[in-house]
Scaffold this active site. Sequence first.
Site, PDB file in Angstrom:
ATOM      1  N   LYS A 179       0.652  -1.299   0.033  1.00 11.46           N
ATOM      2  CA  LYS A 179      -0.310  -0.124  -0.021  1.00 11.46           C
ATOM      3  C   LYS A 179       0.834   1.323   0.029  1.00 11.46           C
ATOM      4  O   LYS A 179       0.484   2.252  -0.844  1.00 11.46           O
ATOM      5  CB  LYS A 179      -0.698   0.121   1.198  1.00 11.46           C
TER       6      LYS A 179
ATOM      7  N   ASP B  58      -6.149   1.000   1.374  1.00 10.94           N
ATOM      8  CA  ASP B  58      -6.098   1.419   2.746  1.00 10.94           C
ATOM      9  C   ASP B  58      -7.742   0.990   3.200  1.00 10.94           C
ATOM     10  O   ASP B  58      -8.499   0.192   2.659  1.00 10.94           O
ATOM     11  CB  ASP B  58      -6.001   2.732   2.804  1.00 10.94           C
TER      12      ASP B  58
END
Length: 211
Positions: free
Chosen positions: A120, A139
């Site tokens: 991420k 996220d």
Amino acid sequence: MKKEYAKKIVEILKETYPDATCSLDFSTPFEMVVAVMLSAQCTDERVNLTTPTLFKRCPSIQDYVSIDIEELENIIHPCGFYKNKAKNIKLCAKQVLENFNGIVPNNMDDLLTLAGVGRKSANVILLEVYGIANGVAVDTHAKRISNLMGLSKETDPSKIEQDLIKFFPKDSLKYINHLFVWHGRNTCVARHPKCDKCTVKQFCKFYQKSL
């Protein structure tokens, strides 16, 4: 979810959130790396209140290597998990200097070798520093929206990312990161999604089931 809806979803969200950009403040590639690390389990607002002091204290990557760990911990304490984050920041700086000649890598494989950088974070760094969007930073907002809308049934961020990559056209991936964050913060909020105000509810499985 039909793939022909993908472009329409992006178009509508871009109209809904015309100012959707990265909320983290930074002026150098490594400052972006540090800001992303600090943002884990912390709000971007809190990170932006903390980083001015840190960036002033450590204007170069070498400064992060040489700063005393306790001083670093004290500076980043408000961002939470400060001991682990401080350890990763120092090691990451050392790795960038020793393994990449002081230049933050511009590809996923190399970024993933850095301490404290997961997929991420790497996606965020690639997009914000280098303008590269080959994936999606999944996220908590992207995960929630993807599941509610029916874009993915997965719970693992890497698997959700692959579903999103298959669904959205490649040239729209650079927008998805920001749009999902803004949509998640302002409309598709965790406890009580504001479905009545949602501009893409016609594409959402959660909303359709609630009718």
